[in-house]
Write an enzyme that holds these catalytic residues in place. Structure first.
Site, short mmCIF file in Angstrom:
data_model
loop_
_atom_site.label_atom_id
_atom_site.label_comp_id
_atom_site.label_asym_id
_atom_site.label_seq_id
_atom_site.Cartn_x
_atom_site.Cartn_y
_atom_site.Cartn_z
N ASN A 88 42.62 47.44 39.92
CA ASN A 88 42.10 46.99 39.60
C ASN A 88 41.35 48.46 38.13
O ASN A 88 40.52 49.08 38.80
CB ASN A 88 40.93 46.09 40.38
N HIS A 105 44.37 53.05 37.95
CA HIS A 105 44.60 52.31 36.29
C HIS A 105 43.90 52.55 35.43
O HIS A 105 43.65 51.81 34.25
CB HIS A 105 45.35 50.79 35.95
N1 APR Z 1 43.61 36.87 47.41
C1 APR Z 1 44.50 37.49 47.77
N2 APR Z 1 44.86 37.61 47.24
C2 APR Z 1 45.40 36.54 45.57
C3 APR Z 1 44.65 35.40 45.24
C4 APR Z 1 42.93 35.24 46.35
N3 APR Z 1 42.10 34.21 45.68
N4 APR Z 1 44.66 34.90 44.14
C5 APR Z 1 45.66 35.43 43.40
N5 APR Z 1 46.13 36.57 44.50
C6 APR Z 1 47.15 37.09 43.93
C7 APR Z 1 48.29 36.28 43.45
O1 APR Z 1 49.12 36.30 44.27
C8 APR Z 1 49.49 37.60 43.23
O2 APR Z 1 49.91 38.03 44.30
O3 APR Z 1 47.26 38.72 43.90
C9 APR Z 1 48.85 38.72 43.31
C10 APR Z 1 48.20 39.13 41.63
O4 APR Z 1 49.15 40.20 41.06
P1 APR Z 1 49.02 40.56 39.55
O5 APR Z 1 48.49 39.60 38.54
O6 APR Z 1 50.37 40.52 39.25
O7 APR Z 1 48.00 41.10 39.47
P2 APR Z 1 48.64 43.32 40.33
O8 APR Z 1 49.40 43.03 41.34
O9 APR Z 1 47.02 43.59 40.55
O10 APR Z 1 49.07 43.64 38.84
C11 APR Z 1 49.76 44.98 38.86
O11 APR Z 1 49.90 44.80 36.82
O12 APR Z 1 49.49 44.02 34.44
C12 APR Z 1 49.80 45.22 35.26
O13 APR Z 1 47.99 46.85 35.68
C13 APR Z 1 48.28 45.72 35.46
O14 APR Z 1 46.69 46.98 37.35
C14 APR Z 1 47.69 45.95 36.98
C15 APR Z 1 49.07 45.91 37.37
#
Ligand code: APR
Length: 230
Positions: A88, A105
């Site tokens: 994040n 990141h």
């Molecule tokens: N509690 C726990 N998990 C949650 C919640 C919540 N309240 N809300 C959503 N999620 C989960 C979703 O189900 C999903 O699996 O969080 C995850 C978020 O996934 P992404 O949106 O893909 O985010 P992330 O994994 O951090 O992305 C990785 O991708 O775009 C790039 O650089 C950016 O750091 C980012 C990386």
């Protein structure tokens, strides 16, 4: 125990920070390739600056939630050695009190100079092209690791994974490498692995244990039940 915690957008979702992979495939109305690649920045820097300026400004309207606080509490109580590796770019871990945080990141509250390669704390809108505090050039870009760029501090993360007794992945879809590969690395080096996510992630089968639900509930309850051996 040495504990490595990997966090993703899901840990900040209940604070009101949108996750990336919404059902419509858009990220706050933008295609990822229009705002999160070096090519997009070269093509249309104003759009990219405005996108990150808006996200940075939004930070002052959100607060850490119970999941951020539970991790900070674990680090503070000192029974375990905790490293938070976050994908994040918000500052919610730090505002909750976590001290040992790697922003692999990048960070919204940091800017990088394309002229001198310095990195600087900054909350100024970059679309206004402020001068670099280091060299004076107007060449600042968001200090965000875009697609196709190398994440920060991979060596430090790798050695923490090698020594970890426990690896915990929180609120990440497991769609983006290298972070998505950390669970396999930690396991190969002998760590127990736990997933805490709203739903099963792409790599959910790679974990020894998984608990699914909102981070604000699941993380504090996991932290409260953490024994000396995990
Ligand atoms: N509690 C726990 N998990 C949650 C919640 C919540 N309240 N809300 C959503 N999620 C989960 C979703 O189900 C999903 O699996 O969080 C995850 C978020 O996934 P992404 O949106 O893909 O985010 P992330 O994994 O951090 O992305 C990785 O991708 O775009 C790039 O650089 C950016 O750091 C980012 C990386």
């Amino acid at each position: 125990m040495r504990v490595v915690v990997l966090t993703g957008a899901g840990i900040s979702a209940e604070s009101g920070v949108p996750t990336f992979r919404d059902a419509d495939g858009l990220w706050e109305g933008h295609r990822v390739e229009d705002v999160a690649t070096p090519e997009a920045f070269e093509r249309d820097p104003d759009t990219v600056h405005r996108f990150y300026d808006a996200r940075r400004a939004h930070l002052s309207t959100v607060e850490p939630n119970a999941a951020h606080r539970a991790l900070a509490g674990l680090e503070r109580d000192g029974r375990h050695r905790l490293l938070v590796v976050t994908q994040n770019v918000d500052d919610l871990h730090e505002r909750a009190g976590s001290r040992d945080v790697v922003h692999m990141h990048g960070e919204l509250l940091s800017a990088r100079c394309l002229a001198c390669d310095g990195r600087f704390r900054s909350d100024a809108p970059l679309v206004d092209r402020p001068r670099c505090p280091g060299c004076g050039e107007r060449a600042l870009r968001p200090d965000i690791v875009w697609f196709g760029e190398l994440p920060y501090e991979l060596d430090r993360i790798q050695s923490a994974l090698e020594r970890a007794d426990l690896f915990v992945s929180i609120g990440t879809s497991g769609a983006v490498y290298p972070a998505a590969g950390f669970v396999s690395a930690a396991r190969a080096y002998g760590a127990r692995t736990v997933e805490l996510n709203l739903e099963p992630s792409h790599g959910t089968d790679l974990f020894h244990d998984a608990r699914h639900g909102p981070a604000g509930t699941v993380v504090p309850s996991w932290a409260a039940g953490l024994t000396p051996t995990g």
